[in-house]
Design a protein around this motif. Structure first.
Motif, PDB file in Angstrom:
ATOM      1  N   LYS A   1      -1.411   4.057   1.334  1.00  0.00           N
ATOM      2  CA  LYS A   1      -1.092   4.164   2.760  1.00  0.00           C
ATOM      3  C   LYS A   1      -1.276   5.596   3.246  1.00  0.00           C
ATOM      4  O   LYS A   1      -1.776   5.823   4.355  1.00  0.00           O
ATOM      5  CB  LYS A   1       0.336   3.687   3.013  1.00  0.00           C
ATOM      6  CG  LYS A   1       0.723   3.676   4.485  1.00  0.00           C
ATOM      7  CD  LYS A   1       2.138   3.132   4.682  1.00  0.00           C
ATOM      8  CE  LYS A   1       2.519   3.118   6.165  1.00  0.00           C
ATOM      9  NZ  LYS A   1       3.889   2.578   6.366  1.00  0.00           N
ATOM     10  N   ASP A   2      -0.862   6.555   2.428  1.00  0.00           N
ATOM     11  CA  ASP A   2      -0.985   7.970   2.799  1.00  0.00           C
ATOM     12  C   ASP A   2      -2.437   8.348   3.089  1.00  0.00           C
ATOM     13  O   ASP A   2      -2.708   9.138   4.009  1.00  0.00           O
ATOM     14  CB  ASP A   2      -0.458   8.875   1.677  1.00  0.00           C
ATOM     15  CG  ASP A   2       1.047   8.783   1.506  1.00  0.00           C
ATOM     16  OD1 ASP A   2       1.734   8.398   2.475  1.00  0.00           O
ATOM     17  OD2 ASP A   2       1.538   9.097   0.392  1.00  0.00           O
ATOM     18  N   VAL A   3      -3.369   7.809   2.286  1.00  0.00           N
ATOM     19  CA  VAL A   3      -4.771   8.206   2.431  1.00  0.00           C
ATOM     20  C   VAL A   3      -5.553   7.253   3.333  1.00  0.00           C
ATOM     21  O   VAL A   3      -6.766   7.409   3.513  1.00  0.00           O
ATOM     22  CB  VAL A   3      -5.452   8.300   1.047  1.00  0.00           C
ATOM     23  CG1 VAL A   3      -4.750   9.322   0.179  1.00  0.00           C
ATOM     24  CG2 VAL A   3      -5.494   6.950   0.338  1.00  0.00           C
ATOM     25  N   GLY A   4      -4.857   6.252   3.901  1.00  0.00           N
ATOM     26  CA  GLY A   4      -5.496   5.371   4.872  1.00  0.00           C
ATOM     27  C   GLY A   4      -6.260   4.200   4.286  1.00  0.00           C
ATOM     28  O   GLY A   4      -7.156   3.655   4.935  1.00  0.00           O
TER      29      GLY A   4
ATOM     30  N   THR B   1       0.099   4.259  -5.856  1.00  0.00           N
ATOM     31  CA  THR B   1      -0.392   5.638  -5.774  1.00  0.00           C
ATOM     32  C   THR B   1      -1.821   5.731  -6.315  1.00  0.00           C
ATOM     33  O   THR B   1      -2.306   4.826  -6.996  1.00  0.00           O
ATOM     34  CB  THR B   1       0.509   6.594  -6.574  1.00  0.00           C
ATOM     35  OG1 THR B   1       0.405   6.269  -7.972  1.00  0.00           O
ATOM     36  CG2 THR B   1       1.953   6.492  -6.124  1.00  0.00           C
TER      37      THR B   1
ATOM     38  N   ASP C   1      -0.529  11.865  -6.518  1.00  0.00           N
ATOM     39  CA  ASP C   1       0.782  11.355  -6.103  1.00  0.00           C
ATOM     40  C   ASP C   1       0.766  10.746  -4.701  1.00  0.00           C
ATOM     41  O   ASP C   1       1.783  10.258  -4.217  1.00  0.00           O
ATOM     42  CB  ASP C   1       1.838  12.452  -6.189  1.00  0.00           C
ATOM     43  CG  ASP C   1       1.474  13.682  -5.370  1.00  0.00           C
ATOM     44  OD1 ASP C   1       0.350  13.738  -4.828  1.00  0.00           O
ATOM     45  OD2 ASP C   1       2.302  14.606  -5.284  1.00  0.00           O
ATOM     46  N   ALA C   2      -0.384  10.756  -4.036  1.00  0.00           N
ATOM     47  CA  ALA C   2      -0.491  10.146  -2.704  1.00  0.00           C
ATOM     48  C   ALA C   2      -0.576   8.624  -2.845  1.00  0.00           C
ATOM     49  O   ALA C   2      -1.103   8.096  -3.820  1.00  0.00           O
ATOM     50  CB  ALA C   2      -1.720  10.668  -1.974  1.00  0.00           C
ATOM     51  N   THR C   3      -0.025   7.908  -1.870  1.00  0.00           N
ATOM     52  CA  THR C   3      -0.112   6.446  -1.886  1.00  0.00           C
ATOM     53  C   THR C   3      -1.364   6.005  -1.138  1.00  0.00           C
ATOM     54  O   THR C   3      -1.984   6.785  -0.399  1.00  0.00           O
ATOM     55  CB  THR C   3       1.117   5.813  -1.226  1.00  0.00           C
ATOM     56  OG1 THR C   3       1.125   6.147   0.172  1.00  0.00           O
ATOM     57  CG2 THR C   3       2.405   6.305  -1.882  1.00  0.00           C
TER      58      THR C   3
ATOM     59  N   THR D   1       0.808  -1.215   0.000  1.00  0.00           N
ATOM     60  CA  THR D   1       0.000   0.000   0.000  1.00  0.00           C
ATOM     61  C   THR D   1       0.846   1.272   0.000  1.00  0.00           C
ATOM     62  O   THR D   1       0.352   2.345  -0.368  1.00  0.00           O
ATOM     63  CB  THR D   1      -0.942   0.026   1.223  1.00  0.00           C
ATOM     64  OG1 THR D   1      -0.167  -0.104   2.431  1.00  0.00           O
ATOM     65  CG2 THR D   1      -1.966  -1.087   1.143  1.00  0.00           C
ATOM     66  N   ASP D   2       2.093   1.176   0.422  1.00  0.00           N
ATOM     67  CA  ASP D   2       2.943   2.359   0.397  1.00  0.00           C
ATOM     68  C   ASP D   2       3.661   2.513  -0.949  1.00  0.00           C
ATOM     69  O   ASP D   2       4.461   3.432  -1.133  1.00  0.00           O
ATOM     70  CB  ASP D   2       3.968   2.341   1.541  1.00  0.00           C
ATOM     71  CG  ASP D   2       4.900   1.144   1.475  1.00  0.00           C
ATOM     72  OD1 ASP D   2       4.628   0.228   0.676  1.00  0.00           O
ATOM     73  OD2 ASP D   2       5.900   1.137   2.216  1.00  0.00           O
TER      74      ASP D   2
END
Length: 314
Positions: A72-75, A34, A68-70, A30-31
């Motif tokens: 993991k970044d967005v939960g 994107t 560009d968010a992954t 997940t990390d």
């Protein structure tokens, strides 16, 4: 492997009738996946639903997720869910700008050179009309070149139908309305409004030209400064410094307004005044939005003494 369920945010898009469905990313975590990867997977399954037409959000949220968010970044975890909305047909910002600015470049020469068609008589152009014609043509040629070679856009596209709304401002107001007004017999070399007045004085015209040139070159300089802050292919944001930026957050808008103030003062045209008022209001809205975004993003690092758009006032 990571799998994510894609469901429709509201009414299922006509270009993606197979929703919901699951996208899978073998050998990735997940990390590493994107939002852009997810959009690409959706586009692969539904070719007409291309990435820039999609808006991805978390279930129960309307906020758009950054490309560009992954995950993991967005939960979003493995087996999670994302919602997609169809933004409709898209057009690139660069193309929109090119269309907007092309209008006056076509319209003004038609009115300037075909006076009999619009006014029923041949017009001997005054020096003022020649100056205004040159100012407007050079302004929009400069804008076209900046669009092609200088501007970098945070967003690749905008809804297709917006091009008609955006273009109306330039094609109708600074195009047809302004051209019809300033190339009319009222401003001709034989008109009492021009002949023997300050508008026929070379010193008045040269002074206006000097201020106009200063404003246009200053506007260009600020655009080059902003370009240098964003490397190609990125959305990097940084605090701009240097010429103009020591006083306001958006000096490019201030210098653009100044250039049009010159045209208003030289002509005294109420059409030019209306265009300036409409343009200044819109630029003020954009400038305030950018000023607030700078302050929110950079906090105490952003210079507190800077105004929004007009030095010392706003």
């Amino acid at each position: 492997m990571v799998s994510v369920t894609i469901s429709a945010a509201g009414k299922p898009p006509t270009v993606a009738r197979g929703l919901p469905f699951t996208v899978e990313f073998p050998a990735k975590s997940t990390d590493q996946v994107t939002i852009e990867d997810v959009k690409s997977s959706i586009a692969n399954k539904f070719p007409k639903f291309y990435a820039t037409r999609q808006k991805l959000s978390l279930k129960g949220s309307k906020a758009s997720l950054a490309s560009d968010a992954t995950l993991k970044d967005v939960g979003v975890e493995d087996g999670g869910e994302l919602c997609v909305k169809d933004l409709g047909p898209q057009i690139s910002w660069k193309t929109v700008f090119m269309i907007e600015y092309a209008g006056p470049l076509v319209i003004h020469p038609i009115f300037y050179h075909l006076t009999r068609l619009f006014y029923g008589t041949e017009i001997q152009h005054s020096a003022l009309q020649k100056y205004i014609y040159a100012f407007i043509m050079l302004n929009f040629v400069k804008r076209e070149l900046e669009t092609l070679f200088i501007h970098r856009f945070s967003h690749a596209t905008m809804p297709l139908w917006n091009v008609f709304r955006n273009s109306a401002h330039y094609h109708l107001l600074s195009g047809v309305a302004l051209a019809y007004a300033v190339y009319s017999p009222t401003y001709s070399a034989t008109s009492s409004y021009i002949r023997g007045t300050i508008r026929d004085d070379p010193r008045f015209l040269w002074a206006g030209a000097a201020i106009w040139l200063f404003a246009e070159l200053s506007n260009l300089h600020t655009h080059l400064t902003l370009r240098a802050l964003r490397p190609p292919g990125t959305r990097t944001r940084a605090i701009p410094y240097g010429y103009g930026f020591s006083l306001v957050s958006c000096p490019n808008y201030f210098f653009e307004i100044l250039a049009w103030v010159v045209i208003v003062v030289l002509t005294g045209s109420w059409v030019a005044m209306i265009f300036l008022a409409v343009a200044a209001r819109q630029m003020g809205i954009w400038a305030l939005k950018k000023h607030r975004a700078y302050k929110k993003e950079f906090g105490n690092d952003y210079p507190r003494e800077r105004k929004v758009m007009i030095p010392f006032l706003f």
